[in-house]
Design a protein around this motif. Structure first.
Motif, PDB file in Angstrom:
ATOM      1  N   MET A   1      13.621 -20.078 -25.047  1.00  0.00           N
ATOM      2  CA  MET A   1      12.615 -19.157 -25.028  1.00  0.00           C
ATOM      3  C   MET A   1      13.304 -17.752 -25.555  1.00  0.00           C
ATOM      4  SD  MET A   1      10.950 -19.482 -21.332  1.00  0.00           S
ATOM      5  CE  MET A   1      12.305 -19.232 -20.180  1.00  0.00           C
ATOM      6  N   GLU A   2      12.014 -16.973 -25.767  1.00  0.00           N
ATOM      7  CA  GLU A   2      12.434 -15.273 -26.355  1.00  0.00           C
ATOM      8  C   GLU A   2      12.890 -14.793 -25.155  1.00  0.00           C
ATOM      9  OE1 GLU A   2      12.311 -14.379 -29.487  1.00  0.00           O
ATOM     10  OE2 GLU A   2      11.444 -16.035 -30.241  1.00  0.00           O
ATOM     11  N   LYS A   3      13.877 -13.686 -25.492  1.00  0.00           N
ATOM     12  CA  LYS A   3      14.347 -12.959 -24.161  1.00  0.00           C
ATOM     13  C   LYS A   3      13.021 -12.173 -23.485  1.00  0.00           C
ATOM     14  CE  LYS A   3      17.620  -9.077 -23.545  1.00  0.00           C
ATOM     15  NZ  LYS A   3      18.473  -7.974 -24.282  1.00  0.00           N
ATOM     16  N   TYR A   4      12.201 -11.850 -24.038  1.00  0.00           N
ATOM     17  CA  TYR A   4      11.097 -11.139 -23.271  1.00  0.00           C
ATOM     18  C   TYR A   4      10.368 -12.328 -22.363  1.00  0.00           C
ATOM     19  CZ  TYR A   4       7.354 -13.201 -25.900  1.00  0.00           C
ATOM     20  OH  TYR A   4       6.478 -13.879 -26.714  1.00  0.00           O
ATOM     21  N   GLU A   5      10.395 -13.727 -22.746  1.00  0.00           N
ATOM     22  CA  GLU A   5       9.833 -14.742 -22.012  1.00  0.00           C
ATOM     23  C   GLU A   5      10.665 -14.883 -20.636  1.00  0.00           C
ATOM     24  OE1 GLU A   5       7.290 -17.083 -25.351  1.00  0.00           O
ATOM     25  OE2 GLU A   5       9.200 -17.705 -24.869  1.00  0.00           O
ATOM     26  N   ARG A   6      12.024 -14.970 -20.941  1.00  0.00           N
ATOM     27  CA  ARG A   6      13.131 -15.419 -19.962  1.00  0.00           C
ATOM     28  C   ARG A   6      13.011 -14.128 -18.727  1.00  0.00           C
ATOM     29  NH1 ARG A   6      17.056 -18.810 -21.476  1.00  0.00           N
ATOM     30  NH2 ARG A   6      18.539 -17.897 -19.970  1.00  0.00           N
ATOM     31  N   ALA A   7      12.720 -12.931 -19.270  1.00  0.00           N
ATOM     32  CA  ALA A   7      12.799 -11.680 -18.432  1.00  0.00           C
ATOM     33  C   ALA A   7      11.330 -11.564 -17.714  1.00  0.00           C
ATOM     34  CB  ALA A   7      12.867 -10.377 -19.326  1.00  0.00           C
ATOM     35  N   PHE A   8      10.348 -12.057 -18.272  1.00  0.00           N
ATOM     36  CA  PHE A   8       9.007 -12.178 -17.661  1.00  0.00           C
ATOM     37  C   PHE A   8       9.031 -13.463 -16.639  1.00  0.00           C
ATOM     38  CE2 PHE A   8       4.755 -13.966 -17.063  1.00  0.00           C
ATOM     39  CZ  PHE A   8       3.829 -12.833 -16.925  1.00  0.00           C
ATOM     40  N   LEU A   9       9.815 -14.475 -17.106  1.00  0.00           N
ATOM     41  CA  LEU A   9       9.775 -15.499 -15.829  1.00  0.00           C
ATOM     42  C   LEU A   9      10.589 -15.238 -14.614  1.00  0.00           C
ATOM     43  CD1 LEU A   9       9.440 -18.624 -14.921  1.00  0.00           C
ATOM     44  CD2 LEU A   9      11.304 -19.026 -16.474  1.00  0.00           C
ATOM     45  N   THR A  10      11.863 -14.602 -15.039  1.00  0.00           N
ATOM     46  CA  THR A  10      12.531 -14.063 -13.945  1.00  0.00           C
ATOM     47  C   THR A  10      11.859 -13.220 -12.941  1.00  0.00           C
ATOM     48  OG1 THR A  10      14.535 -14.684 -15.275  1.00  0.00           O
ATOM     49  CG2 THR A  10      14.749 -13.025 -13.465  1.00  0.00           C
ATOM     50  N   ARG A  11      11.518 -12.094 -13.682  1.00  0.00           N
ATOM     51  CA  ARG A  11      10.660 -11.223 -12.716  1.00  0.00           C
ATOM     52  C   ARG A  11       9.525 -11.622 -11.945  1.00  0.00           C
ATOM     53  NH1 ARG A  11       7.958  -5.197 -14.196  1.00  0.00           N
ATOM     54  NH2 ARG A  11       7.403  -4.634 -12.067  1.00  0.00           N
ATOM     55  N   LEU A  12       8.785 -12.514 -12.422  1.00  0.00           N
ATOM     56  CA  LEU A  12       7.716 -12.989 -12.009  1.00  0.00           C
ATOM     57  C   LEU A  12       8.025 -13.875 -10.529  1.00  0.00           C
ATOM     58  CD1 LEU A  12       4.378 -13.039 -11.696  1.00  0.00           C
ATOM     59  CD2 LEU A  12       4.623 -14.999 -13.397  1.00  0.00           C
ATOM     60  N   VAL A  13       8.996 -14.731 -10.923  1.00  0.00           N
ATOM     61  CA  VAL A  13       9.515 -15.399  -9.788  1.00  0.00           C
ATOM     62  C   VAL A  13      10.244 -14.967  -8.595  1.00  0.00           C
ATOM     63  CG1 VAL A  13      11.267 -17.242  -9.473  1.00  0.00           C
ATOM     64  CG2 VAL A  13       9.765 -17.444 -11.242  1.00  0.00           C
ATOM     65  N   GLU A  14      11.154 -13.895  -9.102  1.00  0.00           N
ATOM     66  CA  GLU A  14      12.008 -13.217  -8.141  1.00  0.00           C
ATOM     67  C   GLU A  14      11.214 -12.053  -7.429  1.00  0.00           C
ATOM     68  OE1 GLU A  14      15.543 -11.470 -10.241  1.00  0.00           O
ATOM     69  OE2 GLU A  14      16.340 -13.349 -10.167  1.00  0.00           O
ATOM     70  N   GLY A  15      10.021 -11.481  -8.046  1.00  0.00           N
ATOM     71  CA  GLY A  15       9.337 -10.597  -7.688  1.00  0.00           C
ATOM     72  C   GLY A  15       8.211 -11.239  -6.372  1.00  0.00           C
ATOM     73  N   THR A  16       7.684 -12.243  -6.722  1.00  0.00           N
ATOM     74  CA  THR A  16       6.771 -12.863  -6.025  1.00  0.00           C
ATOM     75  C   THR A  16       7.715 -13.307  -4.833  1.00  0.00           C
ATOM     76  OG1 THR A  16       5.460 -13.664  -7.808  1.00  0.00           O
ATOM     77  CG2 THR A  16       5.085 -14.988  -5.783  1.00  0.00           C
ATOM     78  N   ILE A  17       8.680 -13.948  -4.891  1.00  0.00           N
ATOM     79  CA  ILE A  17       9.267 -14.274  -3.518  1.00  0.00           C
ATOM     80  C   ILE A  17       9.503 -13.160  -2.891  1.00  0.00           C
ATOM     81  CG2 ILE A  17      11.649 -15.365  -2.804  1.00  0.00           C
ATOM     82  CD1 ILE A  17      11.382 -17.391  -5.219  1.00  0.00           C
ATOM     83  N   GLN A  18      10.354 -12.068  -3.527  1.00  0.00           N
ATOM     84  CA  GLN A  18      10.895 -10.846  -2.710  1.00  0.00           C
ATOM     85  C   GLN A  18       9.538 -10.269  -2.038  1.00  0.00           C
ATOM     86  OE1 GLN A  18      12.701  -8.014  -5.070  1.00  0.00           O
ATOM     87  NE2 GLN A  18      12.598  -6.262  -3.758  1.00  0.00           N
ATOM     88  N   HIS A  19       8.356 -10.383  -2.385  1.00  0.00           N
ATOM     89  CA  HIS A  19       7.099  -9.405  -1.906  1.00  0.00           C
ATOM     90  C   HIS A  19       6.299 -10.316  -1.370  1.00  0.00           C
ATOM     91  CE1 HIS A  19       8.288  -5.561  -3.599  1.00  0.00           C
ATOM     92  NE2 HIS A  19       8.625  -6.295  -4.799  1.00  0.00           N
TER      93      HIS A  19
END
Length: 446
Positions: A39-57
């Motif tokens: 995966m491209e770096k921006y895709e990895r970053a998007f996936l990570t933020r979406l997962v972690e952010g959804t769980i965090q909030h």
């Protein structure tokens, strides 16, 4: 965004594993990122933020969804509620994603997941929230402080209530604020392979941003300007891509965890026992501090756990360290009065590491926490006999719950007058780079 892989589909899969099957988000997400390394770096970053952010909030997201949906979150099908959570997170927290894209992609995801009949429901709820995001009602902090903080910071009410009782409003809000902020990865130099200065230069050459952690230092190493051995690193794609990581030149470890070895401060030639050691970070740190002398016996409950320790012994080429499968609640007569230093970094609620392991807050309960307090006392009551006269025992946890920390120390000293307290420290998240942590240093005097 245009995906080479469907990152939202991957995010949904991770969320389902975490919220419906009890998996830990950091483990599942790491496995997905390793599987899709292309995966491209921006895709990895998007996936990570979406997962972690959804769980965090998640508590806040559910609170918002319940205001705009006739069907409450708890009664929704798991796939639908997690699609909605992801959609609301993007609307509320991801400015780079247009609201229309968040809604459209959620609808597509519902259809691709086999819920075409509910795609209109998903579309209606998300578009309603997007249109009215500025008028969402939140609990009043003065009238309902526990509920208000719970929703604002997505922290279960029982934890908020416990911290308010222990620390008051100001300190509790400071702790909650700290958990909502990102922190860099912290690492410890493998001084058996490389000097800290050389590691720092190699990391920079690999494109990594490196910050020296001044709080930590080896005072006795044979280096002139390399006493500070720990760093905070950022600005890279993923660890496995770094040659320095592949070559075992550093160990990923939280700064608070590193402080345990510094508190233990073993003298050269010492015999150290670490009773709940997997995966072995603290044991290896202690072995390195001994500079090739003495011995570290690294114990844990199962062969699987000691196997993890042995993998790290091999990876970091530690010569003065062994493992032993042993239940820390079971007395070991052969170990009595043998340890110059005993480390008891015990199973705990983990409520000090919520920045890195966000979903712990949803898995832990007050009852489980009380069970852990009792287990910690059983272990301390058992392993303290392994300490020699004038030897040191370090008790530590990665939580900020007084019942697992200061109260357990008070209980132990009341039952074991042969020990004296030298010092103890409760580290709160936000007061340093690292997580919330606790340690107490005790000496056996008779």
């Amino acid at each position: 965004m245009t995906d080479t892989v469907n990152t939202r589909r991957l995010a949904l899969d991770v969320l389902l594993e975490v919220t419906e099957h009890g998996a830990y988000s950091n483990q599942v997400l790491r496995a997905v990122l390793e599987k899709y390394q292309y995966m491209e770096k921006y895709e990895r970053a998007f996936l990570t933020r979406l997962v972690e952010g959804t769980i965090q909030h998640m508590i806040e997201l559910d609170y918002v969804i319940d205001q705009f949906s006739k069907v409450k979150v708890k009664k929704m099908k798991p796939v639908i509620r997690n699609i909605l959570r992801m959609g609301v997170y993007q609307i509320q927290y991801m400015d780079s994603v247009p609201d229309s894209a968040a809604c459209n992609e959620a609808v597509k995801l519902a259809r691709k997941s086999g819920f075409s009949t509910l795609s209109g429901f998903v579309n209606g709820v998300l578009r309603n929230i997007a249109r009215n995001s500025g008028s969402i009602r939140y609990p009043d902090e003065e009238k309902e402080p526990v509920l208000a903080l719970s929703v604002r910071y997505s922290m279960p009410e029982w934890i908020v209530e416990e911290w308010l009782n222990a620390y008051g409003m100001e300190q509790t809000k400071a702790i909650l604020d700290a958990f909502s902020k990102e922190t860099p990865i912290t690492i410890r130099t493998n001084v058996t392979k490389i000097t800290p200065d050389a590691l720092k230069e190699q990391l920079k050459a690999e494109g990594v941003t490196v910050q020296t952690l001044e709080e930590l230092s080896y005072a006795g190493l044979p280096y002139t300007d390399a006493y500070h051995y720990a760093f905070a690193i950022s600005g890279f794609d993923h660890l496995m891509a770094l040659p320095s990581f592949q070559d075992g030149l550093f160990y990923v470890q939280d700064i608070s965890s590193m402080m345990v070895a510094e508190a233990a401060a073993p003298e050269k030639g010492a015999h150290v026992i670490d009773v709940c050691a997997a995966p072995g970070g603290k044991s290896i740190h202690l072995a390195e501090m001994l500079d090739g002398t003495g011995s570290v016996e690294s114990r844990d409950l199962t062969g699987y756990k000691t196997g993890l320790i042995e993998e790290n012994i091999s990876r970091y080429q530690i010569k003065n360290m062994t493992t032993k499968v042993w239940d820390a609640t079971v007395p070991d007569e052969s170990a009595e009065d043998t340890a110059d230093v005993l480390v008891a970094d015990l199973p705990c609620s983990g409520l000090g590491v919520l920045r890195k392991k966000t979903d712990i807050r949803y898995k832990m309960s007050r009852g489980q926490q009380e069970e852990l307090e009792a287990l910690q006392r059983r272990i301390l009551d058992t392993v303290c006999s392994y300490v020699k006269k004038d030897g040191i025992m370090v008790y530590s946890t990665c939580t900020i719950n007084p019942g697992e920390n200061q109260e357990n120390v008070a209980w132990f000293l009341g039952k074991h007058p042969e020990f004296e307290l030298l010092d103890m420290e409760q580290i709160y998240p936000g007061t340093q780079v690292g997580d919330g942590f606790f340690y107490a240093r005790l000496r056996r005097i008779s």
